[in-house]
Design a protein around this motif. Structure first.
Motif, short mmCIF file in Angstrom:
data_model
loop_
_atom_site.label_atom_id
_atom_site.label_comp_id
_atom_site.label_asym_id
_atom_site.label_seq_id
_atom_site.Cartn_x
_atom_site.Cartn_y
_atom_site.Cartn_z
N ALA A 309 0.83 -1.21 0.00
CA ALA A 309 0.00 0.00 0.00
C ALA A 309 0.86 1.26 0.00
O ALA A 309 0.49 2.27 -0.61
N LYS A 310 2.00 1.22 0.67
CA LYS A 310 2.90 2.38 0.69
C LYS A 310 3.42 2.70 -0.71
O LYS A 310 3.53 3.88 -1.10
N LEU A 311 3.72 1.67 -1.49
CA LEU A 311 4.16 1.89 -2.86
C LEU A 311 3.07 2.60 -3.67
O LEU A 311 3.37 3.48 -4.48
N ILE A 312 1.82 2.21 -3.46
CA ILE A 312 0.71 2.86 -4.16
C ILE A 312 0.52 4.29 -3.66
O ILE A 312 0.26 5.21 -4.43
N GLN A 313 0.67 4.47 -2.35
CA GLN A 313 0.57 5.81 -1.75
C GLN A 313 1.53 6.79 -2.42
O GLN A 313 1.20 7.96 -2.64
N ASP A 314 2.69 6.32 -2.79
CA ASP A 314 3.75 7.20 -3.31
C ASP A 314 3.75 7.35 -4.83
O ASP A 314 4.63 8.01 -5.38
N LEU A 315 2.78 6.72 -5.51
CA LEU A 315 2.71 6.89 -6.96
C LEU A 315 2.39 8.34 -7.32
O LEU A 315 1.67 9.03 -6.58
N PRO A 316 2.87 8.82 -8.46
CA PRO A 316 2.52 10.18 -8.89
C PRO A 316 1.02 10.38 -9.06
O PRO A 316 0.49 11.45 -8.78
N GLN A 317 0.30 9.33 -9.50
CA GLN A 317 -1.15 9.40 -9.65
C GLN A 317 -1.77 8.20 -8.94
O GLN A 317 -1.48 7.06 -9.28
N LYS A 318 -2.59 8.45 -7.94
CA LYS A 318 -3.22 7.36 -7.20
C LYS A 318 -4.34 6.73 -8.02
O LYS A 318 -4.95 7.38 -8.87
N PRO A 319 -4.65 5.46 -7.78
CA PRO A 319 -5.75 4.81 -8.50
C PRO A 319 -7.10 5.37 -8.08
O PRO A 319 -7.21 6.13 -7.12
N ALA A 320 -8.14 4.97 -8.80
CA ALA A 320 -9.47 5.54 -8.59
C ALA A 320 -10.02 5.23 -7.20
O ALA A 320 -10.57 6.12 -6.53
N ARG A 321 -9.89 3.97 -6.77
CA ARG A 321 -10.50 3.56 -5.50
C ARG A 321 -9.52 3.69 -4.34
O ARG A 321 -8.31 3.70 -4.53
N THR A 322 -10.07 3.71 -3.14
CA THR A 322 -9.26 3.71 -1.93
C THR A 322 -8.70 2.32 -1.66
O THR A 322 -9.41 1.32 -1.76
N VAL A 323 -7.42 2.27 -1.35
CA VAL A 323 -6.79 1.03 -0.90
C VAL A 323 -6.73 1.09 0.62
O VAL A 323 -6.12 2.00 1.19
N ARG A 324 -7.38 0.15 1.26
CA ARG A 324 -7.47 0.12 2.73
C ARG A 324 -6.69 -1.07 3.28
O ARG A 324 -6.98 -2.23 2.95
N VAL A 325 -5.70 -0.80 4.12
CA VAL A 325 -4.96 -1.84 4.83
C VAL A 325 -5.62 -2.05 6.18
O VAL A 325 -5.80 -1.11 6.95
N VAL A 326 -5.98 -3.30 6.48
CA VAL A 326 -6.56 -3.63 7.78
C VAL A 326 -5.67 -4.66 8.46
O VAL A 326 -5.51 -5.78 7.97
N LEU A 327 -5.06 -4.26 9.58
CA LEU A 327 -4.28 -5.17 10.42
C LEU A 327 -5.21 -5.65 11.52
O LEU A 327 -5.47 -4.96 12.50
N PHE A 328 -5.74 -6.85 11.33
CA PHE A 328 -6.81 -7.36 12.17
C PHE A 328 -6.31 -7.79 13.55
O PHE A 328 -5.22 -8.33 13.70
N ALA A 329 -7.16 -7.61 14.53
CA ALA A 329 -6.91 -8.09 15.89
C ALA A 329 -7.39 -9.52 16.03
O ALA A 329 -8.33 -9.95 15.36
N ALA A 330 -6.75 -10.26 16.90
CA ALA A 330 -7.28 -11.52 17.45
C ALA A 330 -7.71 -12.53 16.40
O ALA A 330 -8.71 -13.21 16.58
N GLU A 331 -6.93 -12.67 15.34
CA GLU A 331 -7.23 -13.71 14.35
C GLU A 331 -7.03 -15.09 14.94
O GLU A 331 -7.83 -16.00 14.72
N GLU A 332 -5.94 -15.25 15.69
CA GLU A 332 -5.55 -16.59 16.16
C GLU A 332 -6.59 -17.22 17.08
O GLU A 332 -6.67 -18.43 17.18
N ILE A 333 -7.37 -16.41 17.75
CA ILE A 333 -8.30 -16.96 18.73
C ILE A 333 -9.75 -16.94 18.25
O ILE A 333 -10.68 -17.06 19.03
N GLY A 334 -9.93 -16.81 16.93
CA GLY A 334 -11.29 -16.94 16.42
C GLY A 334 -11.72 -15.88 15.43
O GLY A 334 -12.93 -15.61 15.34
N LEU A 335 -10.81 -15.29 14.68
CA LEU A 335 -11.15 -14.28 13.65
C LEU A 335 -11.96 -13.13 14.23
O LEU A 335 -12.81 -12.54 13.55
N LEU A 336 -11.67 -12.76 15.46
CA LEU A 336 -12.50 -11.77 16.15
C LEU A 336 -12.39 -10.39 15.53
O LEU A 336 -13.37 -9.64 15.46
N GLY A 337 -11.19 -10.03 15.07
CA GLY A 337 -11.03 -8.74 14.41
C GLY A 337 -11.82 -8.66 13.11
O GLY A 337 -12.41 -7.63 12.79
#
Length: 475
Positions: A309-337
């Protein structure tokens, strides 16, 4: 990060050599020419050490980060700080309630007929033994299904040993065949009167390191202690049982529930240039088990999607849609994030154009599968063709998306699975051996290139990926 920034002139020259801009007059569903940024993103990713620097920072400065623990919140602070430092357009976090659990200690030994110590670890969420421990005979089963078929008389008063080996595959599919014993074994054993459960570790290694992982209880069934035994110790017990069926195991464990705690999904966004309300989601999970440093599971994924996502952030022209990075919580104990994300973003899921998650280590990506409308499959294949230059072939329409993202197709969200070489992933998964040295920097960079290309292509695509519903058709 000395290799991270290339001169703008060199970047644009490389882009012109390897690609061309989309023609503005192309029709809504026509196959698209290769955008210049796709080649540029690959070149920058392969020349950058940003991803490796991120996972190195996470494993050194935070280390193990079990959901609900103090280190979990340290990881949240680390992630929020890093994402802001990298200059994303928006960085924020969303609270997730998680159960807190402490591993305590786990000891086991054979007391008869051949006394020897064993190497075990508690399964995630397990209760402890009585303070004095448990001593009982072992009853062995090849699989969860074999345990389910057993009579109560065979099991009552004994320690159940599920001895299913995990097959090695590039796709990791052997894990799916054996993990049921870990997740459901304690319930099935307790139904028949067992006093404890021990499983052969769900792994493909031969190290004397047991693999942990989440297990589950059922409210109306007694809760018995559950542990994993290293593969060499499972072999040792098998050899003992071959000599004498009356093998007695001593087990002493002290894990405990610590109530509930607040964790967070940490989110960063690259705002789209013309359709900012539409989302391309890149996911990974921030938590890890507490035995290693969480390098391959899932520090690698955190680094991959963040750097892409950082590489896309730094492009001279960003793409049309938003790129959203989600660092999820508590995946290991049941996909809670992931579950919390769906609830928090329910009103905008219809605007999620595509999603994918990196949660399978850092082996090279060799194929991309998707889950889109059948009518769009050929066009998506044509759109993704430039990824072949990075060693990524196009697969089929059977993707799950991975971990938390696997819940999104039920919400109507198209997903992709960027398939990594997982041949040795389950050698290290959920063990003390999940450490930074298991990550190859070049393979990690290839992953980052693939995710950056995928995210850009999806964020700038004109294709209709969801089935066209009757209410969407204009008269």
């Amino acid at each position: 990060m000395k290799h991270y920034r290339m001169s703008l002139l060199a970047s644009l020259l490389a882009a012109n050599l390897f690609g061309c801009q989309v023609q503005s007059g192309s029709s809504h569903n026509a196959p698209q020419a290769t955008p210049a940024p796709v080649a540029l993103l690959q070149q920058q990713a392969l020349a950058s050490d940003l991803g490796y620097s991120l996972v190195e920072s996470l494993t050194v400065e935070v280390g193990p980060r079990l959901a609900g623990s103090d280190k979990d919140l340290v990881a949240v602070e680390w992630a929020e700080s890093k994402l802001k430092e990298l200059g994303f357009d928006r960085v924020y976090k969303e609270a997730v309630q998680v159960p807190a659990w402490d591993r305590g200690e786990a000891k086991a030994s054979i007391v008869a007929p051949f006394p020897q110590p064993l190497v075990i670890t508690a399964l995630g969420g397990s209760v402890g033994t009585p303070e004095a421990g448990i001593q009982a005979g072992i009853v062995r089963f090849d699989s969860l299904a074999a345990l389910q078929a057993a009579s109560e008389a065979e099991v009552a008063g004994k320690i159940v040993f599920i001895d299913q080996k995990t097959e090695r595959h590039i796709t990791g599919k052997g894990y799916g065949k054996s993990v049921g014993g870990r997740s459901q074994g304690a319930v099935e054993a307790a139904k028949k009167g067992a006093v404890a459960l021990v499983i052969r570790s769900i792994g493909t290694d031969h190290d004397r390191m047991p693999h942990t992982g989440m297990m589950h209880y059922q409210d109306d069934i007694s809760r018995i202690p559950a542990a994993a035994m290293s593969a060499p110790d499972a072999d040792l017990v098998d050899a003992m049982l071959a000599r004498d069926p009356h093998v007695v195991l001593s087990l002493k464990m002290s894990p405990s529930s610590q109530g509930f705690a607040t964790s967070y999904n940490v989110i960063a966004e690259v705002t789209g240039s013309s359709k900012p309300e539409e989302i391309v989601l890149l996911g990974a999970h921030l938590d890890s088990w507490d035995q290693g440093t969480g390098a391959i599971d899932d520090g690698a994924g955190v680094a991959i999607v963040t750097a892409a996502a950082k590489l896309i952030q730094d492009l001279p022209q960003k793409p049309a849609r938003t790129v959203r990075v989600v660092l999820f919580a508590a995946e290991e104990i049941g996909l809670l994030g992931g579950k919390a994300y769906i609830q928090a973003h329910k009103q905008e899921l219809a605007k999620h154009y595509m999603a994918a998650e990196s949660d399978f280590g850092a082996g090279k990506i060799y194929r991309m599968d998707v889950n889109v409308a059948a009518t769009a499959l050929d066009e998506v294949k044509a759109l993704a063709a430039p990824m072949a230059n990075n060693g990524v072939a196009f697969g089929d329409n059977g993707a799950s998306g991975g971990s938390e993202v696997s819940m999104l197709p039920a919400q109507g969200v198209p997903v992709a699975s960027l398939r990594q070489d997982g041949t040795d992933y389950f050698d290290y998964h959920h063990t003390p051996n999940d450490t930074l040295d298991k990550i190859d920097a070049a393979a990690l960079a290839q992953n980052i290139a693939a995710y950056a290309q995928f995210a850009y292509l999806m964020a700038d695509s004109r294709l209709q990926l969801r089935p066209i519903l009757s209410q969407d058709v204009q008269e």
